[in-house]
Design a protein around this motif. Structure first.
Motif, PDB file in Angstrom:
ATOM      1  N   HIS A 239       0.991  -1.222   0.075  1.00  0.00           N
ATOM      2  CA  HIS A 239       0.063   0.098  -0.040  1.00  0.00           C
ATOM      3  C   HIS A 239       0.891   1.296   0.048  1.00  0.00           C
ATOM      4  O   HIS A 239       0.349   2.556   0.088  1.00  0.00           O
ATOM      5  CB  HIS A 239      -0.851  -0.105   1.248  1.00  0.00           C
ATOM      6  CG  HIS A 239      -1.977  -0.986   1.121  1.00  0.00           C
ATOM      7  ND1 HIS A 239      -3.166  -1.019   0.433  1.00  0.00           N
ATOM      8  CD2 HIS A 239      -1.879  -2.473   1.711  1.00  0.00           C
ATOM      9  CE1 HIS A 239      -3.940  -2.085   0.653  1.00  0.00           C
ATOM     10  NE2 HIS A 239      -2.866  -3.039   1.280  1.00  0.00           N
ATOM     11  N   ARG A 240       2.193   1.126  -0.260  1.00  0.00           N
ATOM     12  CA  ARG A 240       2.959   2.333  -0.310  1.00  0.00           C
ATOM     13  C   ARG A 240       2.895   3.172  -1.455  1.00  0.00           C
ATOM     14  O   ARG A 240       2.220   2.603  -2.595  1.00  0.00           O
ATOM     15  CB  ARG A 240       4.514   1.827   0.169  1.00  0.00           C
ATOM     16  CG  ARG A 240       4.912   1.349   1.492  1.00  0.00           C
ATOM     17  CD  ARG A 240       6.112   0.801   1.661  1.00  0.00           C
ATOM     18  NE  ARG A 240       5.970   0.171   3.114  1.00  0.00           N
ATOM     19  CZ  ARG A 240       6.968  -0.676   3.323  1.00  0.00           C
ATOM     20  NH1 ARG A 240       7.930  -1.030   2.644  1.00  0.00           N
ATOM     21  NH2 ARG A 240       7.142  -1.286   4.561  1.00  0.00           N
ATOM     22  N   GLY A 241       3.064   4.378  -1.328  1.00  0.00           N
ATOM     23  CA  GLY A 241       3.072   5.228  -2.427  1.00  0.00           C
ATOM     24  C   GLY A 241       1.802   5.912  -2.857  1.00  0.00           C
ATOM     25  O   GLY A 241       1.483   6.241  -3.748  1.00  0.00           O
ATOM     26  N   GLN A 242       0.952   5.662  -1.623  1.00  0.00           N
ATOM     27  CA  GLN A 242      -0.732   6.048  -1.819  1.00  0.00           C
ATOM     28  C   GLN A 242      -0.855   7.201  -0.885  1.00  0.00           C
ATOM     29  O   GLN A 242      -2.192   7.683  -0.829  1.00  0.00           O
ATOM     30  CB  GLN A 242      -1.363   4.943  -1.718  1.00  0.00           C
ATOM     31  CG  GLN A 242      -1.425   3.883  -2.723  1.00  0.00           C
ATOM     32  CD  GLN A 242      -2.159   2.571  -2.402  1.00  0.00           C
ATOM     33  OE1 GLN A 242      -3.371   2.658  -1.968  1.00  0.00           O
ATOM     34  NE2 GLN A 242      -1.652   1.326  -2.659  1.00  0.00           N
ATOM     35  N   GLY A 243      -0.011   7.930  -0.472  1.00  0.00           N
ATOM     36  CA  GLY A 243      -0.215   8.910   0.446  1.00  0.00           C
ATOM     37  C   GLY A 243      -0.593   8.619   1.885  1.00  0.00           C
ATOM     38  O   GLY A 243      -1.032   9.398   2.482  1.00  0.00           O
ATOM     39  N   LEU A 244      -0.600   7.264   2.094  1.00  0.00           N
ATOM     40  CA  LEU A 244      -0.894   6.707   3.580  1.00  0.00           C
ATOM     41  C   LEU A 244       0.050   7.608   4.653  1.00  0.00           C
ATOM     42  O   LEU A 244      -0.600   7.985   5.751  1.00  0.00           O
ATOM     43  CB  LEU A 244      -0.818   5.436   3.555  1.00  0.00           C
ATOM     44  CG  LEU A 244      -2.143   4.741   2.705  1.00  0.00           C
ATOM     45  CD1 LEU A 244      -1.907   3.249   2.378  1.00  0.00           C
ATOM     46  CD2 LEU A 244      -3.460   4.756   3.557  1.00  0.00           C
TER      47      LEU A 244
END
Length: 298
Positions: A239-244
């Protein structure tokens, strides 16, 4: 920006970040995360305020603040120095923080430091701010870099105004982390001292984000004075690279504003370029950097 507008009985000003306008109203976000909706028809004047450069920080004070925001499992004072031990988990939790005076000659202080860590089966280690007098003193006594193959750790700071926007994800906050939080925060088994250290601050909160019912991002915030410290930020690999990670920071910043927070810091390895880039986009800048030194007789 600053917005002057009419209220019952006169005029008032609101200063904050202009989030937008809708239904004939301006939406202005204040430093404490509160949002003010102002009827456009009531506005008598509005103008942008040039962005102020970040005020310089007292790096010695911030250096100590970072230690108080995440206290070790055991802390013993040696004068103004802090001797910290946490059963070997993390360098920060198992090193002396040489801020101020140890209250005795340096040679005697270093003997006390070495005895403290040897009594606990730990290598004598010092947490030093680069280019500080303490770093030079330890190096003159023969202390050497504990991790010459690792990059410096950057301590970055900014004001809450830069990072307290409404996050694009639902950030849940809890006073205590549960097993699911720890399952995301750590890849593999949770070190035994971790709960004691992470939950030991006087005022802390634990953030989490779920996507499609799965917990995928977490982080921790702690308050020391007007400083919000942010650490333990981790996003699951898929889920990285999604602004979390940025959303976790924003959620923690919005918690800190009503708590009296005005500034925020975090720590990141200089070699972690994606994280450094993301934090810079949020408005964080470098305050100082640090490394760990170990005794030559370790």
């Amino acid at each position: 920006m600053v917005v002057r507008h009419r209220i019952e009985g006169g005029l008032t000003d609101v200063i904050g970040v202009l989030e937008g306008h809708r239904d004939g109203r301006l939406v202005v976000r204040h430093a404490d995360s509160s949002r003010h909706e102002i009827e456009i028809a009531a506005v008598t004047a509005a103008k942008p305020i040039p962005e102020m450069p970040l005020r310089r920080v007292d790096v010695d004070q911030l250096f100590l603040t970072t230690a108080l925001g995440r206290p070790a499992a055991e802390t013993v004072h040696l004068g103004e120095w802090l001797l910290r031990a946490s059963s070997g988990w993390t360098g920060r939790g198992n090193s002396v923080l040489p801020v101020g005076s140890p209250g005795m000659p340096l040679s005697e202080a270093l003997e006390r430091v070495e005895a403290f860590y040897r009594d606990r089966g730990l290598p004598p280690q010092a947490h030093v701010r680069l280019d500080s007098p303490a770093a030079a003193e330890f190096q003159e006594q023969g202390w050497i870099d504990a991790h010459p193959d690792r990059s410096d750790v950057l301590v970055m700071h900014t004001t809450l105004d830069h990072v307290n926007a409404l996050p694009p994800y639902d950030v849940q906050l809890a006073e205590r982390p549960d097993d699911a939080w720890y399952g995301v925060a750590f890849e593999g088994p949770v070190p035994a001292p971790a709960p004691v250290v992470l939950e030991g601050a006087p005022k802390a909160v634990f953030a989490s984000i779920a996507v499609d019912g799965e917990l995928v991002a977490v982080g921790r915030g702690s308050m020391t004075g007007h400083w919000l410290g942010i650490d333990a930020v981790r996003v699951l690999p898929g889920h990285r690279g999604q602004g979390l990670a940025a959303a976790v920071v924003q959620g923690l910043a919005r918690w800190a504003g009503p708590q009296g927070g005005r500034r925020t810091y975090l720590e990141v390895l200089e070699s972690n370029l994606p994280a450094v880039t993301a934090y810079r986009r949020l408005g964080y800048v470098e305050a100082y950097r640090y490394r760990y030194l170990v005794s030559p007789s370790r």
